[in-house]
Design a protein around this motif. Structure first.
Motif, PDB file in Angstrom:
ATOM      1  N   THR A  27       3.756 -12.898  12.764  1.00 13.20           N
ATOM      2  CA  THR A  27       4.528 -13.029  11.407  1.00 13.20           C
ATOM      3  C   THR A  27       3.730 -12.276  11.105  1.00 13.20           C
ATOM      4  O   THR A  27       3.925 -11.738   9.558  1.00 13.20           O
ATOM      5  CB  THR A  27       4.939 -14.423  10.764  1.00 13.20           C
ATOM      6  N   GLN A  28       2.344 -12.738  11.130  1.00  9.66           N
ATOM      7  CA  GLN A  28       1.284 -12.276  10.183  1.00  9.66           C
ATOM      8  C   GLN A  28       1.049 -10.655  10.117  1.00  9.66           C
ATOM      9  O   GLN A  28       0.598 -10.402   9.032  1.00  9.66           O
ATOM     10  CB  GLN A  28       0.477 -13.019  10.608  1.00  9.66           C
ATOM     11  N   ALA A  29       1.340 -10.618  11.643  1.00  9.40           N
ATOM     12  CA  ALA A  29       1.026  -8.791  12.001  1.00  9.40           C
ATOM     13  C   ALA A  29       1.830  -8.196  11.870  1.00  9.40           C
ATOM     14  O   ALA A  29       1.424  -7.131  11.215  1.00  9.40           O
ATOM     15  CB  ALA A  29       0.705  -8.470  13.741  1.00  9.40           C
ATOM     16  N   GLU A  30       3.486  -8.420  11.144  1.00  9.96           N
ATOM     17  CA  GLU A  30       3.926  -7.682  11.214  1.00  9.96           C
ATOM     18  C   GLU A  30       3.885  -7.580   9.187  1.00  9.96           C
ATOM     19  O   GLU A  30       4.392  -6.422   9.086  1.00  9.96           O
ATOM     20  CB  GLU A  30       5.488  -8.893  10.833  1.00  9.96           C
ATOM     21  N   TRP A  31       3.786  -8.464   8.445  1.00 12.84           N
ATOM     22  CA  TRP A  31       3.521  -8.071   7.375  1.00 12.84           C
ATOM     23  C   TRP A  31       2.023  -7.312   6.606  1.00 12.84           C
ATOM     24  O   TRP A  31       2.149  -6.566   6.518  1.00 12.84           O
ATOM     25  CB  TRP A  31       3.181  -9.546   6.744  1.00 12.84           C
ATOM     26  N   THR A  32       0.852  -7.751   7.680  1.00 12.49           N
ATOM     27  CA  THR A  32       0.083  -6.542   7.994  1.00 12.49           C
ATOM     28  C   THR A  32       0.200  -4.629   8.381  1.00 12.49           C
ATOM     29  O   THR A  32      -0.445  -4.204   6.787  1.00 12.49           O
ATOM     30  CB  THR A  32      -1.133  -7.227   8.950  1.00 12.49           C
ATOM     31  N   GLN A  33       1.210  -5.269   8.950  1.00 14.00           N
ATOM     32  CA  GLN A  33       1.487  -3.926   9.177  1.00 14.00           C
ATOM     33  C   GLN A  33       2.933  -2.967   8.377  1.00 14.00           C
ATOM     34  O   GLN A  33       2.286  -2.046   7.884  1.00 14.00           O
ATOM     35  CB  GLN A  33       2.656  -3.838  10.523  1.00 14.00           C
ATOM     36  N   LYS A  34       2.755  -3.961   7.614  1.00 12.52           N
ATOM     37  CA  LYS A  34       3.820  -3.067   7.117  1.00 12.52           C
ATOM     38  C   LYS A  34       3.497  -2.689   5.151  1.00 12.52           C
ATOM     39  O   LYS A  34       3.698  -2.535   4.649  1.00 12.52           O
ATOM     40  CB  LYS A  34       5.455  -4.012   6.638  1.00 12.52           C
ATOM     41  N   ARG A  35       1.666  -3.869   5.065  1.00 14.69           N
ATOM     42  CA  ARG A  35       1.111  -3.625   3.843  1.00 14.69           C
ATOM     43  C   ARG A  35       2.239  -3.699   2.638  1.00 14.69           C
ATOM     44  O   ARG A  35       2.064  -2.925   1.934  1.00 14.69           O
ATOM     45  CB  ARG A  35       0.693  -2.466   4.112  1.00 14.69           C
ATOM     46  N   GLY A  45      11.040  -6.267 -13.773  1.00 17.53           N
ATOM     47  CA  GLY A  45       9.387  -7.538 -13.606  1.00 17.53           C
ATOM     48  C   GLY A  45       8.811  -6.895 -12.279  1.00 17.53           C
ATOM     49  O   GLY A  45       7.892  -6.049 -12.632  1.00 17.53           O
ATOM     50  N   PHE A  46       8.971  -6.912 -11.093  1.00 19.56           N
ATOM     51  CA  PHE A  46       7.864  -6.258 -10.070  1.00 19.56           C
ATOM     52  C   PHE A  46       9.415  -6.400  -9.360  1.00 19.56           C
ATOM     53  O   PHE A  46      10.362  -7.325  -8.624  1.00 19.56           O
ATOM     54  CB  PHE A  46       7.410  -7.440  -9.638  1.00 19.56           C
ATOM     55  N   VAL A  47       8.582  -4.884  -8.308  1.00 20.65           N
ATOM     56  CA  VAL A  47       9.814  -5.376  -7.209  1.00 20.65           C
ATOM     57  C   VAL A  47       8.565  -4.603  -5.945  1.00 20.65           C
ATOM     58  O   VAL A  47       7.321  -4.186  -5.695  1.00 20.65           O
ATOM     59  CB  VAL A  47      10.632  -3.659  -6.856  1.00 20.65           C
ATOM     60  N   ALA A  48       9.634  -5.641  -4.557  1.00 19.78           N
ATOM     61  CA  ALA A  48       8.582  -5.287  -3.577  1.00 19.78           C
ATOM     62  C   ALA A  48       8.637  -4.091  -3.448  1.00 19.78           C
ATOM     63  O   ALA A  48       9.328  -2.743  -3.437  1.00 19.78           O
ATOM     64  CB  ALA A  48       9.370  -5.699  -2.179  1.00 19.78           C
ATOM     65  N   ALA A  49       7.297  -3.714  -2.508  1.00 20.79           N
ATOM     66  CA  ALA A  49       7.031  -1.986  -1.758  1.00 20.79           C
ATOM     67  C   ALA A  49       5.994  -2.195  -0.930  1.00 20.79           C
ATOM     68  O   ALA A  49       5.728  -3.262  -0.677  1.00 20.79           O
ATOM     69  CB  ALA A  49       6.893  -0.859  -2.941  1.00 20.79           C
ATOM     70  N   SER A  50       6.292  -0.692  -0.209  1.00 18.19           N
ATOM     71  CA  SER A  50       5.272  -0.847   1.092  1.00 18.19           C
ATOM     72  C   SER A  50       4.578   0.036   1.206  1.00 18.19           C
ATOM     73  O   SER A  50       4.389   1.258   0.582  1.00 18.19           O
ATOM     74  CB  SER A  50       5.575  -0.752   2.745  1.00 18.19           C
ATOM     75  N   ILE A  51       3.467   0.015   1.552  1.00 19.73           N
ATOM     76  CA  ILE A  51       2.665   1.197   0.685  1.00 19.73           C
ATOM     77  C   ILE A  51       1.875   2.138   2.020  1.00 19.73           C
ATOM     78  O   ILE A  51       2.247   1.864   3.742  1.00 19.73           O
ATOM     79  CB  ILE A  51       0.435   0.850   1.139  1.00 19.73           C
ATOM     80  N   LYS A  52       1.790   3.182   2.054  1.00 18.35           N
ATOM     81  CA  LYS A  52       2.079   4.300   2.822  1.00 18.35           C
ATOM     82  C   LYS A  52       1.215   5.562   3.047  1.00 18.35           C
ATOM     83  O   LYS A  52       0.994   6.220   4.292  1.00 18.35           O
ATOM     84  CB  LYS A  52       3.531   5.453   2.089  1.00 18.35           C
ATOM     85  N   ARG A  53       0.592   5.535   1.817  1.00 14.30           N
ATOM     86  CA  ARG A  53      -0.832   6.870   2.197  1.00 14.30           C
ATOM     87  C   ARG A  53      -1.257   5.885   0.339  1.00 14.30           C
ATOM     88  O   ARG A  53      -0.981   5.816  -0.353  1.00 14.30           O
ATOM     89  CB  ARG A  53      -0.684   8.209   1.622  1.00 14.30           C
ATOM     90  N   GLU A  54      -2.528   6.244   1.114  1.00 16.85           N
ATOM     91  CA  GLU A  54      -4.155   6.207   0.191  1.00 16.85           C
ATOM     92  C   GLU A  54      -4.615   6.845   0.093  1.00 16.85           C
ATOM     93  O   GLU A  54      -5.216   7.783   0.759  1.00 16.85           O
ATOM     94  CB  GLU A  54      -4.350   4.566   0.099  1.00 16.85           C
ATOM     95  N   GLY A  56      -8.022   7.799  -2.189  1.00 14.87           N
ATOM     96  CA  GLY A  56      -9.217   7.447  -3.649  1.00 14.87           C
ATOM     97  C   GLY A  56      -8.450   6.291  -3.685  1.00 14.87           C
ATOM     98  O   GLY A  56      -8.539   4.987  -3.190  1.00 14.87           O
ATOM     99  N   ASP A  57      -8.515   6.399  -5.464  1.00 15.55           N
ATOM    100  CA  ASP A  57      -8.056   5.215  -6.189  1.00 15.55           C
ATOM    101  C   ASP A  57      -6.214   5.508  -6.215  1.00 15.55           C
ATOM    102  O   ASP A  57      -5.794   4.261  -6.575  1.00 15.55           O
ATOM    103  CB  ASP A  57      -8.583   5.999  -7.762  1.00 15.55           C
ATOM    104  N   GLU A  58      -5.652   6.210  -5.698  1.00 13.38           N
ATOM    105  CA  GLU A  58      -4.472   6.555  -6.162  1.00 13.38           C
ATOM    106  C   GLU A  58      -3.322   6.052  -4.828  1.00 13.38           C
ATOM    107  O   GLU A  58      -4.295   5.918  -3.353  1.00 13.38           O
ATOM    108  CB  GLU A  58      -4.002   7.779  -6.003  1.00 13.38           C
ATOM    109  N   VAL A  59      -2.939   5.292  -4.827  1.00 14.07           N
ATOM    110  CA  VAL A  59      -1.630   4.817  -3.972  1.00 14.07           C
ATOM    111  C   VAL A  59      -0.285   5.103  -3.602  1.00 14.07           C
ATOM    112  O   VAL A  59       0.700   4.759  -5.171  1.00 14.07           O
ATOM    113  CB  VAL A  59      -1.960   3.002  -3.550  1.00 14.07           C
ATOM    114  N   GLU A  60       0.123   5.678  -2.603  1.00 17.06           N
ATOM    115  CA  GLU A  60       1.836   5.807  -3.039  1.00 17.06           C
ATOM    116  C   GLU A  60       2.286   4.775  -1.558  1.00 17.06           C
ATOM    117  O   GLU A  60       2.384   4.002  -0.753  1.00 17.06           O
ATOM    118  CB  GLU A  60       2.448   7.233  -1.786  1.00 17.06           C
ATOM    119  N   VAL A  61       3.624   4.086  -2.466  1.00 12.23           N
ATOM    120  CA  VAL A  61       4.098   3.757  -1.667  1.00 12.23           C
ATOM    121  C   VAL A  61       5.690   4.081  -2.533  1.00 12.23           C
ATOM    122  O   VAL A  61       6.007   5.217  -2.701  1.00 12.23           O
ATOM    123  CB  VAL A  61       4.535   2.001  -3.046  1.00 12.23           C
TER     124      VAL A  61
END
Length: 70
Positions: A27-35, A45-54, A56-61
């Motif tokens: 389970t931990q590996a799955e969460w880490t892989q999805k980031r 309020g807030f929604v779940a997202a996964s990190i696609k690319r980084e 520098g200081d910008e992150v694409e989700v």
């Protein structure tokens, strides 16, 4: 006032964490892989997202699919 908690109450499962599930290496590996991250949202309020690319200081989700009631 201290009220005794009935640990056998079936509704308690919605308020407690199943620790064995989160301690499971698979389970931990799955969460880490999805980031997975939480992203501020104007209406929800807030929604779940996964990190696609980084970049520098910008992150694409990519926002996760969520079920919404009408």
């Amino acid at each position: 006032m201290s009220e005794e908690v009935d640990r056998n109450d079936p509704e308690l499962k919605y308020l407690s964490v199943e620790r064995n599930q989160y301690n499971d290496p698979a389970t931990q590996a799955e969460w880490t892989q999805k980031r997975l991250v939480w992203v501020p949202h104007e209406n929800q309020g807030f929604v779940a997202a996964s990190i696609k690319r980084e970049h520098g200081d910008e992150v694409e989700v990519e926002l996760a699919e969520t079920a919404r009631g009408s």
